[in-house]
Design a protein around this motif. Structure first.
Motif, PDB file in Angstrom:
ATOM      1  N   HIS A 252       0.838  -1.201   0.000  1.00 59.18           N
ATOM      2  CA  HIS A 252       0.000   0.000   0.000  1.00 59.18           C
ATOM      3  C   HIS A 252       0.871   1.249   0.000  1.00 59.18           C
ATOM      4  O   HIS A 252       1.812   1.366   0.789  1.00 59.18           O
ATOM      5  CB  HIS A 252      -0.908   0.011   1.226  1.00 59.18           C
ATOM      6  N   VAL A 253       0.576   2.160  -0.891  1.00 55.12           N
ATOM      7  CA  VAL A 253       1.303   3.422  -0.962  1.00 55.12           C
ATOM      8  C   VAL A 253       0.343   4.524  -0.527  1.00 55.12           C
ATOM      9  O   VAL A 253      -0.530   4.942  -1.282  1.00 55.12           O
ATOM     10  CB  VAL A 253       1.831   3.701  -2.386  1.00 55.12           C
ATOM     11  N   GLY A 254       0.501   4.970   0.698  1.00 54.44           N
ATOM     12  CA  GLY A 254      -0.388   5.995   1.223  1.00 54.44           C
ATOM     13  C   GLY A 254      -0.014   6.352   2.647  1.00 54.44           C
ATOM     14  O   GLY A 254       0.779   5.658   3.291  1.00 54.44           O
ATOM     15  N   PHE A 255      -0.597   7.439   3.145  1.00 53.70           N
ATOM     16  CA  PHE A 255      -0.231   7.947   4.464  1.00 53.70           C
ATOM     17  C   PHE A 255      -1.483   8.351   5.243  1.00 53.70           C
ATOM     18  O   PHE A 255      -1.543   9.424   5.829  1.00 53.70           O
ATOM     19  CB  PHE A 255       0.711   9.145   4.312  1.00 53.70           C
ATOM     20  N   GLU A 256      -2.482   7.468   5.267  1.00 55.95           N
ATOM     21  CA  GLU A 256      -3.754   7.805   5.901  1.00 55.95           C
ATOM     22  C   GLU A 256      -3.628   7.972   7.413  1.00 55.95           C
ATOM     23  O   GLU A 256      -4.214   8.876   8.004  1.00 55.95           O
ATOM     24  CB  GLU A 256      -4.803   6.730   5.597  1.00 55.95           C
ATOM     25  N   LYS A 257      -2.869   7.067   8.059  1.00 56.71           N
ATOM     26  CA  LYS A 257      -2.693   7.116   9.508  1.00 56.71           C
ATOM     27  C   LYS A 257      -1.203   7.134   9.831  1.00 56.71           C
ATOM     28  O   LYS A 257      -0.490   6.174   9.543  1.00 56.71           O
ATOM     29  CB  LYS A 257      -3.366   5.913  10.178  1.00 56.71           C
ATOM     30  N   ILE A 258      -0.767   8.210  10.438  1.00 53.74           N
ATOM     31  CA  ILE A 258       0.655   8.396  10.737  1.00 53.74           C
ATOM     32  C   ILE A 258       0.881   8.309  12.239  1.00 53.74           C
ATOM     33  O   ILE A 258       0.193   8.974  13.022  1.00 53.74           O
ATOM     34  CB  ILE A 258       1.148   9.761  10.215  1.00 53.74           C
ATOM     35  N   LEU A 259       1.843   7.493  12.640  1.00 47.71           N
ATOM     36  CA  LEU A 259       2.204   7.376  14.050  1.00 47.71           C
ATOM     37  C   LEU A 259       3.464   8.191  14.319  1.00 47.71           C
ATOM     38  O   LEU A 259       4.500   7.977  13.687  1.00 47.71           O
ATOM     39  CB  LEU A 259       2.458   5.914  14.418  1.00 47.71           C
ATOM     40  N   PHE A 260       3.370   9.127  15.257  1.00 48.71           N
ATOM     41  CA  PHE A 260       4.508   9.959  15.653  1.00 48.71           C
ATOM     42  C   PHE A 260       4.896   9.575  17.074  1.00 48.71           C
ATOM     43  O   PHE A 260       4.128   9.773  18.014  1.00 48.71           O
ATOM     44  CB  PHE A 260       4.126  11.439  15.587  1.00 48.71           C
ATOM     45  N   THR A 261       6.077   8.984  17.244  1.00 47.84           N
ATOM     46  CA  THR A 261       6.524   8.585  18.579  1.00 47.84           C
ATOM     47  C   THR A 261       7.325   9.715  19.215  1.00 47.84           C
ATOM     48  O   THR A 261       8.085  10.409  18.535  1.00 47.84           O
ATOM     49  CB  THR A 261       7.392   7.316  18.512  1.00 47.84           C
ATOM     50  N   THR A 262       7.154   9.886  20.513  1.00 48.28           N
ATOM     51  CA  THR A 262       7.832  10.985  21.196  1.00 48.28           C
ATOM     52  C   THR A 262       8.355  10.563  22.563  1.00 48.28           C
ATOM     53  O   THR A 262       7.755   9.732  23.247  1.00 48.28           O
ATOM     54  CB  THR A 262       6.890  12.195  21.370  1.00 48.28           C
ATOM     55  N   ASN A 263       9.490  11.149  22.928  1.00 47.92           N
ATOM     56  CA  ASN A 263      10.041  11.025  24.278  1.00 47.92           C
ATOM     57  C   ASN A 263      10.106  12.390  24.943  1.00 47.92           C
ATOM     58  O   ASN A 263      10.859  12.602  25.894  1.00 47.92           O
ATOM     59  CB  ASN A 263      11.435  10.386  24.248  1.00 47.92           C
ATOM     60  N   PHE A 264       9.341  13.340  24.387  1.00 48.46           N
ATOM     61  CA  PHE A 264       9.227  14.697  24.924  1.00 48.46           C
ATOM     62  C   PHE A 264      10.537  15.476  24.846  1.00 48.46           C
ATOM     63  O   PHE A 264      10.782  16.369  25.658  1.00 48.46           O
ATOM     64  CB  PHE A 264       8.727  14.673  26.382  1.00 48.46           C
ATOM     65  N   ARG A 265      11.383  15.149  23.868  1.00 48.75           N
ATOM     66  CA  ARG A 265      12.589  15.944  23.657  1.00 48.75           C
ATOM     67  C   ARG A 265      12.185  17.277  23.047  1.00 48.75           C
ATOM     68  O   ARG A 265      11.139  17.401  22.403  1.00 48.75           O
ATOM     69  CB  ARG A 265      13.564  15.207  22.735  1.00 48.75           C
ATOM     70  N   HIS A 266      13.034  18.303  23.216  1.00 45.40           N
ATOM     71  CA  HIS A 266      12.604  19.659  22.874  1.00 45.40           C
ATOM     72  C   HIS A 266      12.376  19.869  21.377  1.00 45.40           C
ATOM     73  O   HIS A 266      11.619  20.751  20.982  1.00 45.40           O
ATOM     74  CB  HIS A 266      13.601  20.687  23.420  1.00 45.40           C
ATOM     75  N   LYS A 267      13.009  19.063  20.513  1.00 47.33           N
ATOM     76  CA  LYS A 267      12.787  19.219  19.075  1.00 47.33           C
ATOM     77  C   LYS A 267      11.609  18.374  18.576  1.00 47.33           C
ATOM     78  O   LYS A 267      11.218  18.483  17.414  1.00 47.33           O
ATOM     79  CB  LYS A 267      14.058  18.831  18.306  1.00 47.33           C
ATOM     80  N   ASP A 268      11.042  17.554  19.443  1.00 49.34           N
ATOM     81  CA  ASP A 268       9.911  16.721  19.028  1.00 49.34           C
ATOM     82  C   ASP A 268       8.717  17.573  18.595  1.00 49.34           C
ATOM     83  O   ASP A 268       8.038  17.259  17.614  1.00 49.34           O
ATOM     84  CB  ASP A 268       9.487  15.787  20.163  1.00 49.34           C
TER      85      ASP A 268
ATOM     86  N   VAL B  64       6.716   7.608  12.368  1.00 50.20           N
ATOM     87  CA  VAL B  64       7.688   8.700  12.371  1.00 50.20           C
ATOM     88  C   VAL B  64       8.430   8.661  13.700  1.00 50.20           C
ATOM     89  O   VAL B  64       7.813   8.613  14.768  1.00 50.20           O
ATOM     90  CB  VAL B  64       7.008  10.075  12.199  1.00 50.20           C
ATOM     91  N   MET B  65       9.760   8.665  13.624  1.00 54.83           N
ATOM     92  CA  MET B  65      10.587   8.689  14.828  1.00 54.83           C
ATOM     93  C   MET B  65      11.589   9.827  14.712  1.00 54.83           C
ATOM     94  O   MET B  65      11.942  10.250  13.605  1.00 54.83           O
ATOM     95  CB  MET B  65      11.312   7.353  15.013  1.00 54.83           C
ATOM     96  N   ASN B  66      12.036  10.312  15.856  1.00 52.02           N
ATOM     97  CA  ASN B  66      13.002  11.408  15.900  1.00 52.02           C
ATOM     98  C   ASN B  66      14.375  10.861  16.252  1.00 52.02           C
ATOM     99  O   ASN B  66      14.525  10.123  17.229  1.00 52.02           O
ATOM    100  CB  ASN B  66      12.579  12.443  16.948  1.00 52.02           C
ATOM    101  N   ARG B  67      15.370  11.210  15.456  1.00 51.13           N
ATOM    102  CA  ARG B  67      16.736  10.752  15.711  1.00 51.13           C
ATOM    103  C   ARG B  67      17.543  11.873  16.332  1.00 51.13           C
ATOM    104  O   ARG B  67      17.634  12.970  15.777  1.00 51.13           O
ATOM    105  CB  ARG B  67      17.409  10.316  14.405  1.00 51.13           C
ATOM    106  N   TYR B  68      18.130  11.581  17.473  1.00 55.98           N
ATOM    107  CA  TYR B  68      18.970  12.561  18.149  1.00 55.98           C
ATOM    108  C   TYR B  68      20.425  12.126  18.081  1.00 55.98           C
ATOM    109  O   TYR B  68      20.746  10.948  18.227  1.00 55.98           O
ATOM    110  CB  TYR B  68      18.531  12.742  19.602  1.00 55.98           C
ATOM    111  N   ILE B  69      21.288  13.082  17.847  1.00 59.70           N
ATOM    112  CA  ILE B  69      22.713  12.803  17.718  1.00 59.70           C
ATOM    113  C   ILE B  69      23.270  12.359  19.064  1.00 59.70           C
ATOM    114  O   ILE B  69      23.034  12.983  20.091  1.00 59.70           O
ATOM    115  CB  ILE B  69      23.476  14.044  17.223  1.00 59.70           C
TER     116      ILE B  69
END
Length: 278
Positions: free
Chosen positions: A149-165, A243-248
């Protein structure tokens, strides 16, 4: 900002996995008005018993033919496409050449395939995709093998409450508006405590006050293993992209940490978009 990406890089090894990633890249390019550069990297066979130059010439000719067929595939899928599609062949180690291309070509987004042999769980093209995820200076969308399936109907955004999230969530909201997507904001914790609850409620209220996007839901989930918790949520809610956030981190930190972004790119059953935190 990902929704304003104008140049997409798609590294390809001509597998079905990378062809599937191309379908996602084409959808994004069509929506963003972006252009795509297909990149094939030839790893020189220095231990080859015959003339190396002759072998490389042969591999380049073969790569050119494969790239032309990929462009024909896109033309069939998007007969009225307005986005430009070019290709490039580089010689060297895949990861170093991909990273150089990101810089040289002024890339805004990388889209690539991530494959695994199910019976042996041996990482195939996924080893390159995870290296790119950890080292790219631009967002990376890793598309697992088998995702049809090629589509983006439901997007999951994971967070650890970092300031750039929060900043990345705002950028994701602009992306979601283009596809009329739902955004599910998820935090997985191994125990519920007052500090976690305050952070979770605070982020939820801040998003509401800033009126980032109407179609956003928040979920606080308890699990002993964050990876398991995220995977359960993906399966239970029919998520179409994570969607995940990568921190250096320091080098030793990368070696010692579980690094869930890397883990998810290998075992995920849905596309994984990794945004740069800091």
């Amino acid at each position: 900002m990902i929704s304003q990406a104008k140049h997409i890089l798609l590294p390809t090894d001509f597998s079905e996995c990378s062809k599937n990633a191309l379908n996602h890249a084409a959808l994004l390019a069509d929506k963003f008005g972006a252009r795509i550069t297909l990149l094939n990297v030839i790893d020189p066979p220095f231990n080859f018993p015959t003339n190396v130059d002759g072998v490389i010439d042969y591999l380049q000719e073969n790569a050119e033919q494969h790239l032309e067929r990929l462009i024909e595939h896109v033309d069939e899928q998007y007969p009225k496409r307005t986005f430009k599609l070019k290709h490039q062949i580089r010689i060297g180690k895949p990861i170093s050449q991909i990273l150089e291309a990101i810089s040289d070509l002024n890339i805004d987004l990388v889209v690539l395939g991530s494959a695994m042999d199910a019976p042996t769980r041996k990482v195939l093209f996924g080893s390159v995709s995870t290296d790119v995820i950890l080292r790219s200076t631009k967002p990376v969308l890793a598309v697992p093998e088998g995702v049809k399936h090629v589509g983006f109907e439901k997007i999951l955004f994971t967070t650890n409450f970092r300031h750039k999230d929060l900043r990345n969530l705002e950028h994701l909201a602009e992306f979601a508006k283009l596809f009329n997507s739902e955004i599910h904001v998820l935090h997985v914790t191994d125990k519920e405590d007052l500090e976690t609850d305050i952070k979770f409620r605070g982020m939820k209220e801040l998003v509401k006050e800033k009126k980032i996007y109407k179609k956003i839901d928040f979920e606080l989930k308890t699990s002993d293993d964050a990876f398991i918790g995220i995977s359960e949520y993906v399966n239970d809610n029919d998520i179409s992209m994570m969607v995940m956030n990568r921190y250096i981190k320091s080098v030793i930190g990368l070696l010692l940490d579980k690094n869930y972004a890397k883990k998810m790119s290998i075992y995920s059953t849905v596309p994984l978009l990794v945004l740069i935190g800091e």
